[in-house]
Write a protein that holds these residues in place. Structure first.
Motif, PDB file in Angstrom:
ATOM      1  N   PRO A  79      -4.416  -4.949  -5.020  1.00 27.34           N
ATOM      2  CA  PRO A  79      -4.555  -6.406  -4.944  1.00 27.34           C
ATOM      3  C   PRO A  79      -4.296  -6.925  -3.525  1.00 27.34           C
ATOM      4  CG  PRO A  79      -3.214  -5.762  -6.834  1.00 27.34           C
ATOM      5  CD  PRO A  79      -3.396  -4.536  -5.998  1.00 27.34           C
ATOM      6  N   GLY A  80      -5.345  -7.329  -2.846  1.00 23.56           N
ATOM      7  CA  GLY A  80      -5.187  -7.950  -1.537  1.00 23.56           C
ATOM      8  C   GLY A  80      -5.084  -7.003  -0.361  1.00 23.56           C
ATOM      9  N   TYR A  81      -5.212  -5.696  -0.562  1.00 24.88           N
ATOM     10  CA  TYR A  81      -5.093  -4.777   0.565  1.00 24.88           C
ATOM     11  C   TYR A  81      -6.065  -3.614   0.445  1.00 24.88           C
ATOM     12  CZ  TYR A  81      -2.425  -1.573  -2.437  1.00 24.88           C
ATOM     13  OH  TYR A  81      -2.042  -0.714  -3.443  1.00 24.88           O
ATOM     14  N   SER A  82      -6.354  -3.012   1.593  1.00 29.12           N
ATOM     15  CA  SER A  82      -7.216  -1.834   1.658  1.00 29.12           C
ATOM     16  C   SER A  82      -6.776  -0.987   2.832  1.00 29.12           C
ATOM     17  CB  SER A  82      -8.679  -2.256   1.839  1.00 29.12           C
ATOM     18  OG  SER A  82      -9.475  -1.146   2.239  1.00 29.12           O
ATOM     19  N   GLY A  83      -6.799   0.326   2.649  1.00 34.92           N
ATOM     20  CA  GLY A  83      -6.387   1.226   3.718  1.00 34.92           C
ATOM     21  C   GLY A  83      -7.301   1.173   4.924  1.00 34.92           C
ATOM     22  N   ILE A  91      -8.841  11.028   7.537  1.00 34.13           N
ATOM     23  CA  ILE A  91      -7.949   9.900   7.255  1.00 34.13           C
ATOM     24  C   ILE A  91      -8.723   8.739   6.653  1.00 34.13           C
ATOM     25  CG2 ILE A  91      -6.387   8.206   8.276  1.00 34.13           C
ATOM     26  CD1 ILE A  91      -5.189  10.965   8.183  1.00 34.13           C
ATOM     27  N   ARG A  92      -9.954   8.497   7.162  1.00 35.53           N
ATOM     28  CA  ARG A  92     -10.762   7.398   6.604  1.00 35.53           C
ATOM     29  C   ARG A  92     -11.094   7.663   5.137  1.00 35.53           C
ATOM     30  NH1 ARG A  92     -13.213   7.698  11.709  1.00 35.53           N
ATOM     31  NH2 ARG A  92     -15.034   8.809  10.885  1.00 35.53           N
ATOM     32  N   ARG A  93     -11.404   8.931   4.808  1.00 40.27           N
ATOM     33  CA  ARG A  93     -11.674   9.258   3.398  1.00 40.27           C
ATOM     34  C   ARG A  93     -10.440   9.000   2.540  1.00 40.27           C
ATOM     35  NH1 ARG A  93     -14.369  13.829   5.590  1.00 40.27           N
ATOM     36  NH2 ARG A  93     -12.538  15.121   5.111  1.00 40.27           N
ATOM     37  N   MET A  94      -9.287   9.372   3.052  1.00 37.84           N
ATOM     38  CA  MET A  94      -8.049   9.136   2.307  1.00 37.84           C
ATOM     39  C   MET A  94      -7.799   7.645   2.136  1.00 37.84           C
ATOM     40  SD  MET A  94      -4.171  10.317   3.288  1.00 37.84           S
ATOM     41  CE  MET A  94      -4.050   9.056   4.572  1.00 37.84           C
ATOM     42  N   HIS A  95      -8.045   6.874   3.198  1.00 41.88           N
ATOM     43  CA  HIS A  95      -7.794   5.431   3.145  1.00 41.88           C
ATOM     44  C   HIS A  95      -8.741   4.723   2.173  1.00 41.88           C
ATOM     45  CE1 HIS A  95      -5.476   5.027   7.212  1.00 41.88           C
ATOM     46  NE2 HIS A  95      -4.772   5.610   6.252  1.00 41.88           N
ATOM     47  N   GLU A  96      -9.909   5.302   1.923  1.00 37.50           N
ATOM     48  CA  GLU A  96     -10.838   4.695   0.971  1.00 37.50           C
ATOM     49  C   GLU A  96     -10.241   4.630  -0.431  1.00 37.50           C
ATOM     50  OE1 GLU A  96     -14.346   7.029   1.270  1.00 37.50           O
ATOM     51  OE2 GLU A  96     -14.965   6.162   3.200  1.00 37.50           O
ATOM     52  N   GLY A 100       0.815  -1.207   0.000  1.00 37.80           N
ATOM     53  CA  GLY A 100       0.000   0.000   0.000  1.00 37.80           C
ATOM     54  C   GLY A 100       0.848   1.256   0.000  1.00 37.80           C
ATOM     55  N   VAL A 101       1.906   1.267   0.821  1.00 37.14           N
ATOM     56  CA  VAL A 101       2.808   2.416   0.862  1.00 37.14           C
ATOM     57  C   VAL A 101       3.522   2.571  -0.478  1.00 37.14           C
ATOM     58  CG1 VAL A 101       4.880   3.372   1.927  1.00 37.14           C
ATOM     59  CG2 VAL A 101       3.120   2.317   3.356  1.00 37.14           C
ATOM     60  N   ALA A 102       4.011   1.464  -1.034  1.00 39.82           N
ATOM     61  CA  ALA A 102       4.735   1.524  -2.304  1.00 39.82           C
ATOM     62  C   ALA A 102       3.846   2.028  -3.435  1.00 39.82           C
ATOM     63  CB  ALA A 102       5.290   0.139  -2.643  1.00 39.82           C
ATOM     64  N   ASP A 103       2.566   1.639  -3.416  1.00 40.63           N
ATOM     65  CA  ASP A 103       1.663   1.998  -4.513  1.00 40.63           C
ATOM     66  C   ASP A 103       1.069   3.404  -4.379  1.00 40.63           C
ATOM     67  OD1 ASP A 103       2.084  -0.510  -5.544  1.00 40.63           O
ATOM     68  OD2 ASP A 103       0.156  -1.335  -4.890  1.00 40.63           O
ATOM     69  N   HIS A 104       0.899   3.886  -3.149  1.00 43.69           N
ATOM     70  CA  HIS A 104       0.105   5.105  -2.958  1.00 43.69           C
ATOM     71  C   HIS A 104       0.824   6.241  -2.240  1.00 43.69           C
ATOM     72  CE1 HIS A 104      -3.655   3.215  -4.350  1.00 43.69           C
ATOM     73  NE2 HIS A 104      -3.210   2.130  -3.758  1.00 43.69           N
ATOM     74  N   SER A 105       1.936   5.966  -1.580  1.00 44.52           N
ATOM     75  CA  SER A 105       2.598   7.019  -0.809  1.00 44.52           C
ATOM     76  C   SER A 105       3.603   7.775  -1.671  1.00 44.52           C
ATOM     77  CB  SER A 105       3.312   6.414   0.406  1.00 44.52           C
ATOM     78  OG  SER A 105       4.052   7.407   1.088  1.00 44.52           O
TER      79      SER A 105
END
Length: 260
Positions: A77-81, A67-72, A27-32
């Motif tokens: 693949p296989g993960y969710s904030g 933060i919840r809105r951002m995590h949405e 998640g960090v690699a894909d979105h941060s």
């Protein structure tokens, strides 16, 4: 305990334990934007913790909603904030790092304070929408949870890439001495199994040097009155509030400029 400035020594331990989880790392690699804006990532996390810990309940709730809105938007693949298991793990690493520094580095007996800290620190994950009952219910359950997770995690290539961006941040080359010190302390404070999976070199000699330095500085740190040690907390909270307000104004301006 959270107001002790020394607990920040465990920040690197917490972050690298977080991304030792394959789903968090991906998640960090894909979105941060950690690679291009490492300080923004650091201050974003710090501001969240400062406001949830020391701000008002209204501020904490408002921060949680943002933060919840951002995590949405953080899915793959296989993960969710907003995955409760990942929320529990990320929060647990923060609790673990603070307790590690408080007990092992400062040599302060925690006793009932550790139990109270774990109980109160669960609020961080609650703010993010973690379902009630998902987190370890007491100190014994928390210790078992951490031991089990550290014993089962397998660091992935994505995790190792994030680790390199944290410990060798190219955008912060001008802070080379501070980066070297952070690498040295963070590497030494990691559990051996996780450190080995990251491929971070360590030795008994480095371990002796690190703990000698930590105990030396901890001795003088404890001589400073608690009120004086924690005098900067109101200033840090003020700065966090200003940064959060500035981000909110920027976001509002971007939304108003976006065509319907």
């Amino acid at each position: 305990m959270a107001a002790e400035p020394a607990v920040m020594l465990g920040a690197g331990r917490a972050l690298l334990l977080q991304v030792a989880h394959p789903k968090v790392a991906q998640g960090v690699a894909d979105h941060s934007d950690l690679r291009n804006r490492p300080l923004d990532r650091l201050f974003g996390t710090l501001d969240f913790l400062m406001i949830v810990t020391f701000g008002t309940e209204e501020e904490a709730a408002r921060m949680g909603r943002a933060i919840r809105r951002m995590h949405e938007r953080i899915t793959g693949p296989g993960y969710s904030g907003n995955d409760p298991d990942l929320q529990v793990w990320v929060n647990a690493t923060l609790i673990d790092a603070a307790l590690f520094v408080y007990e092992r580095v400062l040599g302060s007996p925690s006793g009932d304070r550790a139990a109270a800290y774990i109980d109160q620190a669960r609020y961080v994950a609650d703010v993010l929408g973690c379902p009630p009952g998902a987190q370890p219910e007491d100190i014994d359950a928390f210790r078992r949870y951490m031991d089990g997770m550290i014993g089962s995690l397998e660091v992935t290539d994505a995790g190792r890439e994030v680790m390199r961006e944290v410990l060798w941040a190219r955008k912060l080359r001008w802070m080379a001495p501070a980066l070297w010190l952070n690498r040295f302390v963070t590497t030494g404070l990691l559990p051996e199994r996780i450190r080995d999976q990251y491929g971070l070199p360590w030795s008994e000699r480095k371990d002796r040097v690190l703990w000698g330095l930590l105990r030396f500085h901890a001795f003088f740190y404890r001589l400073v009155p608690r009120r004086l040690r924690q005098i900067g907390i109101p200033v840090m909270l003020w700065a966090s509030r200003r940064r959060v307000a500035r981000r909110a104004r920027k976001y509002a301006a971007q939304q108003s400029a976006t065509p319907a």
